[in-house]
Design a protein around this motif. Structure first.
Motif, PDB file in Angstrom:
ATOM      1  N   SER A   1      -5.458  54.806 -28.814  1.00 11.72           N
ATOM      2  CA  SER A   1      -4.942  54.692 -30.181  1.00 11.72           C
ATOM      3  C   SER A   1      -6.066  54.689 -31.205  1.00 11.72           C
ATOM      4  O   SER A   1      -7.160  54.172 -30.953  1.00 11.72           O
ATOM      5  CB  SER A   1      -4.128  53.405 -30.334  1.00 11.72           C
ATOM      6  N   GLN A   2      -5.781  55.239 -32.353  1.00 12.62           N
ATOM      7  CA  GLN A   2      -6.724  55.225 -33.465  1.00 12.62           C
ATOM      8  C   GLN A   2      -7.049  53.783 -33.849  1.00 12.62           C
ATOM      9  O   GLN A   2      -6.194  52.905 -33.832  1.00 12.62           O
ATOM     10  CB  GLN A   2      -6.119  55.973 -34.647  1.00 12.62           C
ATOM     11  N   ARG A   3      -8.335  53.532 -34.139  1.00 11.63           N
ATOM     12  CA  ARG A   3      -8.837  52.206 -34.537  1.00 11.63           C
ATOM     13  C   ARG A   3      -8.559  51.142 -33.473  1.00 11.63           C
ATOM     14  O   ARG A   3      -8.214  50.004 -33.796  1.00 11.63           O
ATOM     15  CB  ARG A   3      -8.217  51.767 -35.869  1.00 11.63           C
ATOM     16  N   SER A   4      -8.724  51.483 -32.214  1.00 13.42           N
ATOM     17  CA  SER A   4      -8.427  50.532 -31.132  1.00 13.42           C
ATOM     18  C   SER A   4      -9.664  49.931 -30.484  1.00 13.42           C
ATOM     19  O   SER A   4      -9.547  49.018 -29.665  1.00 13.42           O
ATOM     20  CB  SER A   4      -7.593  51.222 -30.047  1.00 13.42           C
TER      21      SER A   4
ATOM     22  N   LEU B   1     -11.779  41.356 -27.833  1.00  9.84           N
ATOM     23  CA  LEU B   1     -12.600  42.505 -28.186  1.00  9.84           C
ATOM     24  C   LEU B   1     -12.358  43.621 -27.178  1.00  9.84           C
ATOM     25  O   LEU B   1     -12.131  43.376 -25.996  1.00  9.84           O
ATOM     26  CB  LEU B   1     -14.084  42.125 -28.212  1.00  9.84           C
ATOM     27  N   SER B   2     -12.424  44.854 -27.652  1.00 13.60           N
ATOM     28  CA  SER B   2     -12.119  46.009 -26.798  1.00 13.60           C
ATOM     29  C   SER B   2     -13.281  46.992 -26.817  1.00 13.60           C
ATOM     30  O   SER B   2     -13.714  47.429 -27.888  1.00 13.60           O
ATOM     31  CB  SER B   2     -10.845  46.699 -27.297  1.00 13.60           C
ATOM     32  N   THR B   3     -13.776  47.337 -25.620  1.00  9.07           N
ATOM     33  CA  THR B   3     -14.902  48.263 -25.513  1.00  9.07           C
ATOM     34  C   THR B   3     -14.557  49.418 -24.587  1.00  9.07           C
ATOM     35  O   THR B   3     -14.076  49.212 -23.471  1.00  9.07           O
ATOM     36  CB  THR B   3     -16.158  47.537 -24.984  1.00  9.07           C
ATOM     37  N   LEU B   4     -14.816  50.625 -25.048  1.00 11.48           N
ATOM     38  CA  LEU B   4     -14.644  51.835 -24.252  1.00 11.48           C
ATOM     39  C   LEU B   4     -16.010  52.323 -23.808  1.00 11.48           C
ATOM     40  O   LEU B   4     -16.917  52.492 -24.637  1.00 11.48           O
ATOM     41  CB  LEU B   4     -13.961  52.922 -25.094  1.00 11.48           C
TER      42      LEU B   4
END
Length: 204
Positions: free
Chosen positions: A98-101, A29-32
């Motif tokens: 990136s888009q949808r990242s 999972l990726s969180t900004l």
């Protein structure tokens, strides 16, 4: 290493919300985090949610240095180096993301300290960066239907606008409408300690 007493007080309650939306059974999972402040929040979240890759960001160099110091001091290996992100700029300029990242984007105590242009930029960027059904979590004090309460939030709003007329507490309904224009839907609003709330927006 910068220290924010407010971040120390609210980090556990925000972590509870994040834990509901970041499934510990899912990997990669990726969180900004937009505007990561001192770095106290993101390392605290990373230690508990180890299946998530955390991307901090901040405009100011001292804050970026503080974030790096927290990463080194806590020895977390799932937090990336902080990026320079100015949400008032088009999302394509957000450090090459990136888009949808992103599975989740988090913004803590930012909206009332920035211009409405930046608020708009956050929602436009979230619409592009979030995966389908991705989540935007915004924490802070807000106005509800044009009303700010209690007195401490009224005083905060007055102080901010006296210093900079473009700042101040944002109205939840205005944010809801802005979200709708950017393929996001206000899913729920959670009451939090110290007269704050968490707004949970989901991408369509």
């Amino acid at each position: 290493m910068l220290v924010s007493p407010v971040a120390e007080r609210n980090k556990d309650s925000i972590l509870e919300i994040l834990s509901e939306y970041l499934d510990p059974k899912k990997d990669h999972l990726s969180t900004l985090e937009v505007a990561s402040g001192s770095g106290q929040h993101i390392v605290h979240f990373a230690k508990s949610l180890t299946n998530v890759t955390w991307q901090p960001s901040k405009i100011s160099a001292p804050s970026q240095e503080s974030i790096c110091t927290y990463i080194a001091a806590t020895k977390v290996n799932n937090v990336k180096k902080p990026l320079y992100i100015d949400v008032s700029e088009p999302w394509e300029r957000w450090a090459g993301l990136s888009q949808r990242s992103c599975d989740v984007i988090v913004s803590i105590n930012m909206l009332h300290f920035c211009s409405f242009r930046s608020v708009q930029g956050l929602f436009r960027g979230a619409s592009e960066l979030l995966k389908p059904r991705g989540i935007l979590i915004i924490y802070g004090p807000f106005a509800i239907n044009g009303i700010i309460s209690p007195k401490c939030n009224m005083e905060l709003d007055r102080s901010l606008q006296e210093s900079c007329p473009t700042e101040g507490l944002r109205d939840v309904d205005v944010l809801r409408q802005l979200a709708c224009k950017n393929t996001l839907r206000l899913e729920t609003m959670v009451d939090m300690p110290e007269q704050t709330k968490c707004l949970i927006f989901r991408r369509a």
